[in-house]
Design an enzyme around this catalytic site. Structure first.
Site, short mmCIF file in Angstrom:
data_model
loop_
_atom_site.label_atom_id
_atom_site.label_comp_id
_atom_site.label_asym_id
_atom_site.label_seq_id
_atom_site.Cartn_x
_atom_site.Cartn_y
_atom_site.Cartn_z
N LYS A 93 -5.38 5.42 12.29
CA LYS A 93 -5.12 5.54 10.86
C LYS A 93 -6.16 6.51 10.34
O LYS A 93 -7.35 6.18 10.24
CB LYS A 93 -5.24 4.18 10.16
CG LYS A 93 -5.06 4.29 8.65
CD LYS A 93 -5.30 2.97 7.93
CE LYS A 93 -5.40 3.22 6.43
NZ LYS A 93 -5.82 2.02 5.69
N GLY B 118 -7.82 -1.42 -2.70
CA GLY B 118 -8.44 -2.66 -3.20
C GLY B 118 -8.22 -2.92 -4.67
O GLY B 118 -8.75 -3.88 -5.22
#
Lengths: 68, 257
Positions: B95, B156
């Protein structure tokens, strides 16, 4: 005479004929889940036995940690 | 079934392993979610202290690993991180995430494209985390990325699909799987992403920081499934009122008293 190296930023002494594999044993690195770079160059585990440590080498050891 | 590179996935929910209160809670949440792929990060290890060991239990449980390059601020750092991750986790999937700005954690598109090209050449299966930029998604696809991972909102932040219209364009144009990553704060966000046509979602904070992460993992799994089912069922676009029962024309000739 021993070699002065740095391992994750900390001073460390090893014998003259030490290779990465021997250092990994001394540091009790696990058989998987970690990787090692010498002076910013990743050394594949398959080359650890052949890679002789030199004086003033900077060795960094990385492991898998939690992250998104 | 979802296929990324040569790998098939039954579950379209990928989970990040950060921020869980303990390794056991994380493992329980992963198990409950039905996920088959989890992300891990890489860090310099404390050689003396290995109490925080996650790697072995995750591997033993059989999850496909997706190491990330978190912490990298440039293409060069990300490539180094990918090489380390590949070596540490015996895995050529990565990733790719490069965010030099610690405040908003926005991915750097230029460095990401440079790193993606190099990593693809080196044989990595590259899944780049990126802004919801349809042009960049095409460029990353053209250079050989196995999927694209556009953000819904900042990492987040739990803000949901702030980038909705651009995600729609990316999904519409993409020939590689689109995984919506970052910002999904509730199961309904994940469901919305799946209804939109995303191939999968990646969730971390919303599950890890819930009061009951195991239950929240279950909730996300249900939402991802429902959203995918709805997408496949064919969603009628919103419009004006339309009767769902026959109109009451039988009353027309009657005189009501």
């Amino acid at each position: 005479m021993s070699l002065e190296i740095s391992v994750n930023g900390q001073q460390h002494q090893v014998g003259r004929e030490t290779n990465i594999s021997m250092l990994a044993d001394q540091l009790k690195l696990p058989a998987s889940g970690c990787a090692l770079a010498v002076n910013g160059q990743v050394i594949p585990r398959s080359q650890w036995t052949d890679h002789r440590i030199k004086d003033a080498d900077c060795i960094d050891i990385f492991g898998a940690v939690a992250g998104g | 079934m979802l296929q990324i590179a040569d790998r098939e996935f039954h579950s379209r929910l990928f989970i990040g392993t950060g921020k869980f209160s303990s390794a056991q809670v994380m493992l329980n949440a992963l198990a409950r979610s039905g996920t088959e792929m989890v992300t891990l990060a890489l860090s310099r290890v404390d050689i003396q202290d290995r109490s925080d060991e996650l790697y072995e239990p995750i591997v033993k449980a059989g999850y496909k690993l997706l190491p990330n390059t978190s912490g990298a601020r440039t293409a060069e750092e990300a490539i180094f991180a990918a090489q380390l991750a590949s070596e540490a986790m015996d895995c050529n999937w990565i990733k790719l995430e490069i965010h030099p700005d610690a405040r908003h954690l926005m991915p750097d598109p230029v460095e990401t494209l440079i790193a993606a090209e190099r990593l693809v050449q080196e044989g990595f299966v590259v899944l780049p985390y990126m802004h919801a930029d349809p042009v960049l998604a095409k460029r990353l696809e053209e250079c050989g990325c196995a999927a694209v991972m556009p953000l819904g909102a900042p990492i987040g932040s739990n803000q949901g699909l702030q980038t909705l219209e651009f995600l729609r364009m990316i999904i519409d144009q993409s020939t590689v799987p689109v995984v919506i990553d970052a910002g999904l704060g509730t199961p309904s966000h994940a469901m919305q992403a799946m209804e939109l046509g995303a191939d999968a979602v990646l969730v971390n904070t919303a599950i890890a920081t819930a009061k009951d992460p195991v239950r929240m993992a279950s909730a996300f799994a249900g939402a991802v499934f429902a959203g995918r089912e709805a997408r496949l069922a064919g969603i009628k676009s919103a419009g004006e009122a339309e009767a769902t029962s026959p109109l009451t024309d039988f009353l027309e000739d009657m005189t009501l008293v």
